[in-house]
Design a protein around this motif. Structure first.
Motif, PDB file in Angstrom:
ATOM      1  N   ILE A 262      -8.516  -1.953   1.551  1.00 48.27           N
ATOM      2  CA  ILE A 262      -9.041  -0.843   2.347  1.00 48.27           C
ATOM      3  C   ILE A 262      -7.966  -0.426   3.342  1.00 48.27           C
ATOM      4  O   ILE A 262      -7.498  -1.254   4.138  1.00 48.27           O
ATOM      5  CB  ILE A 262     -10.323  -1.254   3.086  1.00 48.27           C
ATOM      6  CG1 ILE A 262     -11.353  -1.801   2.099  1.00 48.27           C
ATOM      7  CG2 ILE A 262     -10.885  -0.088   3.897  1.00 48.27           C
ATOM      8  CD1 ILE A 262     -12.456  -2.607   2.727  1.00 48.27           C
ATOM      9  N   THR A 263      -7.552   0.839   3.269  1.00 49.19           N
ATOM     10  CA  THR A 263      -6.537   1.350   4.186  1.00 49.19           C
ATOM     11  C   THR A 263      -6.742   2.844   4.409  1.00 49.19           C
ATOM     12  O   THR A 263      -7.058   3.575   3.457  1.00 49.19           O
ATOM     13  CB  THR A 263      -5.105   1.074   3.676  1.00 49.19           C
ATOM     14  OG1 THR A 263      -4.161   1.526   4.650  1.00 49.19           O
ATOM     15  CG2 THR A 263      -4.812   1.725   2.345  1.00 49.19           C
TER      16      THR A 263
ATOM     17  N   THR B 296       0.811  -1.207   0.000  1.00 53.92           N
ATOM     18  CA  THR B 296       0.000   0.000   0.000  1.00 53.92           C
ATOM     19  C   THR B 296       0.850   1.264   0.000  1.00 53.92           C
ATOM     20  O   THR B 296       0.314   2.352  -0.100  1.00 53.92           O
ATOM     21  CB  THR B 296      -0.939   0.031   1.213  1.00 53.92           C
ATOM     22  OG1 THR B 296      -0.151   0.117   2.405  1.00 53.92           O
ATOM     23  CG2 THR B 296      -1.848  -1.170   1.244  1.00 53.92           C
TER      24      THR B 296
ATOM     25  N   LYS C  76     -10.242  -5.913  -3.249  1.00 54.80           N
ATOM     26  CA  LYS C  76     -10.519  -4.611  -2.654  1.00 54.80           C
ATOM     27  C   LYS C  76      -9.581  -4.435  -1.468  1.00 54.80           C
ATOM     28  O   LYS C  76      -9.605  -5.232  -0.521  1.00 54.80           O
ATOM     29  CB  LYS C  76     -11.982  -4.528  -2.223  1.00 54.80           C
ATOM     30  CG  LYS C  76     -12.377  -3.188  -1.687  1.00 54.80           C
ATOM     31  CD  LYS C  76     -13.881  -2.960  -1.591  1.00 54.80           C
ATOM     32  CE  LYS C  76     -14.643  -4.018  -0.887  1.00 54.80           C
ATOM     33  NZ  LYS C  76     -16.064  -3.665  -0.648  1.00 54.80           N
TER      34      LYS C  76
ATOM     35  N   ARG D 248      -9.569   4.717   2.738  1.00 54.52           N
ATOM     36  CA  ARG D 248      -9.639   4.701   1.275  1.00 54.52           C
ATOM     37  C   ARG D 248      -9.780   3.267   0.796  1.00 54.52           C
ATOM     38  O   ARG D 248      -9.305   2.340   1.436  1.00 54.52           O
ATOM     39  CB  ARG D 248      -8.396   5.326   0.667  1.00 54.52           C
ATOM     40  CG  ARG D 248      -8.285   6.809   0.991  1.00 54.52           C
ATOM     41  CD  ARG D 248      -7.046   7.408   0.421  1.00 54.52           C
ATOM     42  NE  ARG D 248      -5.907   6.779   1.090  1.00 54.52           N
ATOM     43  CZ  ARG D 248      -4.658   6.937   0.722  1.00 54.52           C
ATOM     44  NH1 ARG D 248      -4.353   7.688  -0.299  1.00 54.52           N
ATOM     45  NH2 ARG D 248      -3.691   6.344   1.369  1.00 54.52           N
ATOM     46  N   THR D 249     -10.430   3.100  -0.348  1.00 57.82           N
ATOM     47  CA  THR D 249     -10.640   1.783  -0.931  1.00 57.82           C
ATOM     48  C   THR D 249     -10.109   1.774  -2.349  1.00 57.82           C
ATOM     49  O   THR D 249     -10.379   2.681  -3.128  1.00 57.82           O
ATOM     50  CB  THR D 249     -12.138   1.424  -0.942  1.00 57.82           C
ATOM     51  OG1 THR D 249     -12.628   1.457   0.398  1.00 57.82           O
ATOM     52  CG2 THR D 249     -12.377   0.047  -1.539  1.00 57.82           C
ATOM     53  N   PHE D 250      -9.337   0.728  -2.669  1.00 56.71           N
ATOM     54  CA  PHE D 250      -8.786   0.530  -4.013  1.00 56.71           C
ATOM     55  C   PHE D 250      -9.274  -0.806  -4.524  1.00 56.71           C
ATOM     56  O   PHE D 250      -9.231  -1.803  -3.801  1.00 56.71           O
ATOM     57  CB  PHE D 250      -7.248   0.545  -3.961  1.00 56.71           C
ATOM     58  CG  PHE D 250      -6.680   1.779  -3.339  1.00 56.71           C
ATOM     59  CD1 PHE D 250      -6.438   2.911  -4.088  1.00 56.71           C
ATOM     60  CD2 PHE D 250      -6.414   1.812  -1.975  1.00 56.71           C
ATOM     61  CE1 PHE D 250      -5.920   4.052  -3.509  1.00 56.71           C
ATOM     62  CE2 PHE D 250      -5.894   2.947  -1.389  1.00 56.71           C
ATOM     63  CZ  PHE D 250      -5.644   4.076  -2.148  1.00 56.71           C
ATOM     64  N   LYS D 251      -9.744  -0.854  -5.781  1.00 59.95           N
ATOM     65  CA  LYS D 251     -10.233  -2.092  -6.358  1.00 59.95           C
ATOM     66  C   LYS D 251      -9.428  -2.433  -7.596  1.00 59.95           C
ATOM     67  O   LYS D 251      -9.021  -1.557  -8.352  1.00 59.95           O
ATOM     68  CB  LYS D 251     -11.706  -1.963  -6.770  1.00 59.95           C
ATOM     69  CG  LYS D 251     -12.658  -1.844  -5.606  1.00 59.95           C
ATOM     70  CD  LYS D 251     -14.082  -1.783  -6.116  1.00 59.95           C
ATOM     71  CE  LYS D 251     -15.053  -1.585  -4.970  1.00 59.95           C
ATOM     72  NZ  LYS D 251     -16.434  -1.504  -5.466  1.00 59.95           N
ATOM     73  N   LYS D 252      -9.226  -3.751  -7.801  1.00 60.80           N
ATOM     74  CA  LYS D 252      -8.544  -4.235  -9.000  1.00 60.80           C
ATOM     75  C   LYS D 252      -9.123  -5.587  -9.370  1.00 60.80           C
ATOM     76  O   LYS D 252      -9.368  -6.424  -8.512  1.00 60.80           O
ATOM     77  CB  LYS D 252      -7.045  -4.346  -8.756  1.00 60.80           C
ATOM     78  CG  LYS D 252      -6.293  -4.796  -9.978  1.00 60.80           C
ATOM     79  CD  LYS D 252      -4.814  -4.606  -9.821  1.00 60.80           C
ATOM     80  CE  LYS D 252      -4.152  -5.088 -11.084  1.00 60.80           C
ATOM     81  NZ  LYS D 252      -3.316  -4.117 -11.702  1.00 60.80           N
TER      82      LYS D 252
END
Length: 70
Positions: free
Chosen positions: A57-58, A12, A55, A61-65
């Protein structure tokens, strides 16, 4: 890497915990775990081959791939 076969590296770029949620394309959660720092190698050899949504989550904030398991 995408695709992957046994494990994935998540970094991250922050030194804080993160949660990884892995869902199949039907939305079913197949993996959920919280890691204590911003980098980890996650063994996912037990999930079936297919396409998944990762997904991360840190820090609110959330990041998807979308990834493929061979």
């Amino acid at each position: 890497p995408n695709p992957f076969s046994e494990s994935v590296d998540i970094n991250t770029r922050e030194n804080s915990s993160f949660t990884l949620v892995v869902n199949d394309l039907q939305g079913k959660m197949v993996y959920l775990h919280t890691f204590p720092d911003g980098h980890s190698t996650i063994k996912l050899g037990s999930i079936p081959k297919g396409t998944y949504i990762f997904k991360v989550i840190t820090n609110g904030r959330t990041f998807k791939k979308t990834v493929i398991k061979n």
